[in-house]
Design a protein around this motif. Structure first.
Motif, PDB file in Angstrom:
ATOM      1  N   GLU A  65       7.193  12.498   7.036  1.00 34.42           N
ATOM      2  CA  GLU A  65       7.223  11.764   5.776  1.00 34.42           C
ATOM      3  C   GLU A  65       7.598  10.300   6.001  1.00 34.42           C
ATOM      4  O   GLU A  65       7.051   9.409   5.332  1.00 34.42           O
ATOM      5  CB  GLU A  65       8.171  12.437   4.792  1.00 34.42           C
ATOM      6  N   ALA A  66       8.502  10.044   6.938  1.00 37.13           N
ATOM      7  CA  ALA A  66       8.844   8.655   7.261  1.00 37.13           C
ATOM      8  C   ALA A  66       7.650   7.926   7.873  1.00 37.13           C
ATOM      9  O   ALA A  66       7.567   6.695   7.807  1.00 37.13           O
ATOM     10  CB  ALA A  66      10.036   8.610   8.214  1.00 37.13           C
ATOM     11  N   ASP A  67       6.725   8.700   8.452  1.00 41.29           N
ATOM     12  CA  ASP A  67       5.520   8.131   9.056  1.00 41.29           C
ATOM     13  C   ASP A  67       4.383   8.012   8.043  1.00 41.29           C
ATOM     14  O   ASP A  67       3.239   7.739   8.420  1.00 41.29           O
ATOM     15  CB  ASP A  67       5.076   8.995  10.238  1.00 41.29           C
ATOM     16  N   GLY A  68       4.704   8.249   6.763  1.00 38.31           N
ATOM     17  CA  GLY A  68       3.714   8.068   5.714  1.00 38.31           C
ATOM     18  C   GLY A  68       2.807   9.251   5.474  1.00 38.31           C
ATOM     19  O   GLY A  68       1.770   9.121   4.811  1.00 38.31           O
ATOM     20  N   LYS A  69       3.174  10.437   5.971  1.00 37.70           N
ATOM     21  CA  LYS A  69       2.340  11.626   5.841  1.00 37.70           C
ATOM     22  C   LYS A  69       2.763  12.469   4.638  1.00 37.70           C
ATOM     23  O   LYS A  69       3.941  12.509   4.255  1.00 37.70           O
ATOM     24  CB  LYS A  69       2.438  12.490   7.099  1.00 37.70           C
ATOM     25  N   ALA A  70       1.792  13.188   4.074  1.00 34.49           N
ATOM     26  CA  ALA A  70       2.058  14.215   3.067  1.00 34.49           C
ATOM     27  C   ALA A  70       2.192  15.551   3.788  1.00 34.49           C
ATOM     28  O   ALA A  70       1.295  15.934   4.562  1.00 34.49           O
ATOM     29  CB  ALA A  70       0.926  14.277   2.051  1.00 34.49           C
ATOM     30  N   VAL A  71       3.297  16.264   3.565  1.00 35.20           N
ATOM     31  CA  VAL A  71       3.643  17.421   4.389  1.00 35.20           C
ATOM     32  C   VAL A  71       3.953  18.632   3.504  1.00 35.20           C
ATOM     33  O   VAL A  71       4.905  18.609   2.722  1.00 35.20           O
ATOM     34  CB  VAL A  71       4.867  17.116   5.282  1.00 35.20           C
ATOM     35  N   HIS A  72       3.149  19.690   3.633  1.00 33.31           N
ATOM     36  CA  HIS A  72       3.489  20.969   3.018  1.00 33.31           C
ATOM     37  C   HIS A  72       4.540  21.665   3.884  1.00 33.31           C
ATOM     38  O   HIS A  72       4.485  21.601   5.122  1.00 33.31           O
ATOM     39  CB  HIS A  72       2.267  21.883   2.943  1.00 33.31           C
ATOM     40  N   THR A  73       5.463  22.379   3.244  1.00 30.55           N
ATOM     41  CA  THR A  73       6.512  23.080   3.991  1.00 30.55           C
ATOM     42  C   THR A  73       6.753  24.450   3.393  1.00 30.55           C
ATOM     43  O   THR A  73       6.983  24.584   2.189  1.00 30.55           O
ATOM     44  CB  THR A  73       7.837  22.290   3.969  1.00 30.55           C
ATOM     45  N   GLY A  89       3.227  18.806  -0.266  1.00 31.26           N
ATOM     46  CA  GLY A  89       3.333  17.469   0.282  1.00 31.26           C
ATOM     47  C   GLY A  89       2.665  16.419  -0.565  1.00 31.26           C
ATOM     48  O   GLY A  89       1.666  16.666  -1.241  1.00 31.26           O
ATOM     49  N   ARG A  90       3.255  15.245  -0.526  1.00 31.67           N
ATOM     50  CA  ARG A  90       2.637  14.056  -1.071  1.00 31.67           C
ATOM     51  C   ARG A  90       3.243  12.861  -0.344  1.00 31.67           C
ATOM     52  O   ARG A  90       4.369  12.935   0.159  1.00 31.67           O
ATOM     53  CB  ARG A  90       2.847  13.944  -2.579  1.00 31.67           C
ATOM     54  N   VAL A  91       2.493  11.788  -0.273  1.00 32.20           N
ATOM     55  CA  VAL A  91       2.994  10.586   0.402  1.00 32.20           C
ATOM     56  C   VAL A  91       4.213  10.075  -0.354  1.00 32.20           C
ATOM     57  O   VAL A  91       4.211   9.984  -1.580  1.00 32.20           O
ATOM     58  CB  VAL A  91       1.892   9.514   0.466  1.00 32.20           C
ATOM     59  N   ALA A 140       1.056  20.869   7.655  1.00 33.66           N
ATOM     60  CA  ALA A 140       1.752  22.007   7.060  1.00 33.66           C
ATOM     61  C   ALA A 140       2.740  22.550   8.080  1.00 33.66           C
ATOM     62  O   ALA A 140       2.377  22.816   9.231  1.00 33.66           O
ATOM     63  CB  ALA A 140       0.770  23.107   6.635  1.00 33.66           C
ATOM     64  N   LEU A 141       3.983  22.684   7.663  1.00 33.08           N
ATOM     65  CA  LEU A 141       5.032  23.258   8.505  1.00 33.08           C
ATOM     66  C   LEU A 141       5.324  24.649   7.957  1.00 33.08           C
ATOM     67  O   LEU A 141       5.745  24.788   6.805  1.00 33.08           O
ATOM     68  CB  LEU A 141       6.291  22.393   8.462  1.00 33.08           C
ATOM     69  N   ILE A 142       5.097  25.671   8.766  1.00 35.51           N
ATOM     70  CA  ILE A 142       5.200  27.048   8.288  1.00 35.51           C
ATOM     71  C   ILE A 142       6.206  27.796   9.141  1.00 35.51           C
ATOM     72  O   ILE A 142       6.001  28.008  10.343  1.00 35.51           O
ATOM     73  CB  ILE A 142       3.827  27.736   8.302  1.00 35.51           C
ATOM     74  N   GLU A 143       7.304  28.179   8.493  1.00 37.63           N
ATOM     75  CA  GLU A 143       8.372  28.908   9.164  1.00 37.63           C
ATOM     76  C   GLU A 143       8.106  30.408   9.093  1.00 37.63           C
ATOM     77  O   GLU A 143       7.766  30.945   8.035  1.00 37.63           O
ATOM     78  CB  GLU A 143       9.719  28.585   8.511  1.00 37.63           C
ATOM     79  N   VAL A 144       8.270  31.062  10.212  1.00 41.23           N
ATOM     80  CA  VAL A 144       8.148  32.521  10.288  1.00 41.23           C
ATOM     81  C   VAL A 144       9.266  33.169   9.480  1.00 41.23           C
ATOM     82  O   VAL A 144      10.398  32.676   9.454  1.00 41.23           O
ATOM     83  CB  VAL A 144       8.204  32.969  11.761  1.00 41.23           C
ATOM     84  N   GLY A 145       8.956  34.285   8.829  1.00 42.22           N
ATOM     85  CA  GLY A 145       9.980  35.006   8.087  1.00 42.22           C
ATOM     86  C   GLY A 145      10.836  35.874   8.987  1.00 42.22           C
ATOM     87  O   GLY A 145      12.057  35.744   9.033  1.00 42.22           O
ATOM     88  N   LEU A 146      10.200  36.763   9.754  1.00 40.64           N
ATOM     89  CA  LEU A 146      10.939  37.698  10.614  1.00 40.64           C
ATOM     90  C   LEU A 146      10.116  37.975  11.857  1.00 40.64           C
ATOM     91  O   LEU A 146       8.944  38.374  11.772  1.00 40.64           O
ATOM     92  CB  LEU A 146      11.215  39.000   9.856  1.00 40.64           C
TER      93      LEU A 146
END
Length: 441
Positions: A65-73, A89-91, A140-146
């Motif tokens: 985001e500091a680099d100006g990117k829109a990031v889904h998480t 995400g949005r800029v 898109a940053l996708i965290e594993v559940g288990l």
């Protein structure tokens, strides 16, 4: 949680079993009916691990985001509200999904499933892919559940990079009772030819298992301590990899272990081809927030119940590995001010309380064990206090976090004022944040 999305999730919970049933056939079937949205995502960082994966995601999001990117998480689990799992995400900075948008996506996924056997987590993971495929973003940053291998998120065929943070014993009934077995499950997210970035592993066998899996998949491997690392020097964070050194500010997140997590995020973004600027990396390191991980509580009824000068910290760590890094961070705080430390602990019955408590031996003045009302799997405070005593700590059960704080602050008259750590369960941390009017935003 209230609202349209809450009503949809309540309907799911009435129809489908709670908990985990690790397999991929059900979610693949559902995703096919939804048009396979997992194949229409922006470049993905897929993040697994026992400890630190959420912090890695937080650092990676802040840097991008500091680099100006829109990031889904996507994160798992949430602390207070289901909406926390879905940040669109949005800029200029992403926002948690709006209630009506989340409710519509859940209803659509549930309708497509048509009451066939599935877990609620699988439906809600399908919702992640729907939301992230239908809203434009740069990453898109996708965290594993288990686990990893059979986690519902593991249907992404070609992520930009796979990340495996620190591994320790946790969820043994699902993942195995030895570190090498858990490492094998986490390594199940590795994809052929896709870069793999691995955090610090205190047990060499975990790194060996991942190294073997990466070699089998012909996946380029970057391992903390071998290919990249970070350390503190003169109040700064120094990051080093094959490109050279970065002189960075210290992370906003407390604890020396966060240098490692920040380093993993930097290495992962570089491996994935995002290549953020040095200025964005520095800004993101300072901006990253991750609620419930060594978070200082300064507002709300618990803070008001404490005597002036008292410190109250929250951390959702709940396994032996987390106990060690939390204890190390608290020891560093004691280097500055020698405060008496009191633990307020609630845990659920899938955890290892003895292993967790052992990390604090010699550091803690007293332990108060409390119920975890947000989960029907909470360990009875009397039983949890017995575990703390067995680990060599002084302990007693208590009815609530607030009661424990009042007991100490009423009876503790010496200087300096006490320090509390509320810990042992993300459920407990979520309760405290809700009580304090501080839900993640």
């Amino acid at each position: 949680m209230t609202g349209l999305a809450a009503a949809e999730i309540d309907r799911l919970l009435l129809k489908h079993p709670k908990g985990f049933d690790l397999a991929l056939d059900r979610i693949r079937r559902l995703l096919a009916r939804l048009g396979d949205p997992q194949h229409r995502l922006p470049p993905v960082l897929h993040v697994a691990g026992t400890n630190g994966k959420g912090s890695v995601v937080a650092f990676a999001r802040a840097i991008l985001e500091a680099d100006g990117k829109a990031v889904h998480t996507h994160i798992s689990p949430h602390l207070v509200d289901w909406h926390e799992r879905y940040r669109l995400g949005r800029v200029g900075g992403g926002r948690l999904v709006e209630d009506a948008v989340l409710a519509e996506a859940i209803a659509r996924a549930a309708k497509a499933n048509d009451d066939e056997p599935i877990t609620v987590f699988e439906i809600l993971t399908a919702v992640t892919f729907l939301l992230f495929s239908e809203h434009p973003a740069d990453a898109a940053l996708i965290e594993v559940g288990l686990g990893g291998r059979f986690d519902a998120t593991n249907v992404i065929d070609q992520p930009a990079a796979c990340v495996i943070s620190t591994i320790s014993l946790d969820h043994q009934s699902f993942l195995g009772d030895r570190v090498e077995l858990i490492a094998a499950e986490k390594a199940g997210i590795i994809k052929r030819g896709v870069p793999v970035v691995v955090g610090h592993q205190s047990e060499a066998i975990a790194a060996d298992v991942i190294r073997t899996a990466a070699a089998r998949a012909k996946a380029p491997l970057s391992l903390y301590g071998e290919d990249f690392f970070a350390f503190a020097e003169n109040g700064r964070m120094v990051y080093q990899d094959e490109r050279g050194l970065l002189d960075l500010p210290m992370p906003r997140l407390a604890g020396r272990h966060q240098l490692t997590n920040a380093a993993v995020a930097i290495a992962a973004l570089r491996a994935a081809g995002f290549d953020p600027s040095d200025a964005a990396i520095a800004a993101g390191i300072v901006a990253a927030e991750w609620p419930g991980r060594l978070q200082r509580l300064t507002a709300g009824p618990l803070a008001k119940a404490a005597t002036p000068g008292t410190e109250i910290w929250l951390d959702g760590g709940h396994n032996p590995g987390a106990g060690l890094v939390i204890a190390e961070a608290l020891a560093e705080m004691e280097d500055r001010v020698q405060r008496p430390l009191f633990l307020i602990v609630g845990m659920i019955n899938t955890k290892d309380p003895l292993g967790f408590f052992a990390a604090f031996l010699g550091m803690v003045r007293h332990v108060f064990t409390v119920p975890v009302s947000a989960s029907d799997a909470g360990i009875d405070p009397d039983i949890l206090a017995d575990a703390a005593i067995e680990a060599g700590l002084d302990a007693e059960p208590c009815d609530s976090v607030e009661e424990a704080i009042r007991l100490v602050c009423t009876n503790w008259q010496s200087e300096p004022a006490p320090r509390f750590l509320i810990c042992g369960s993300l459920y407990l941390v979520g309760e405290v944040l809700a009580l304090s009017g501080l839900p993640p935003r």
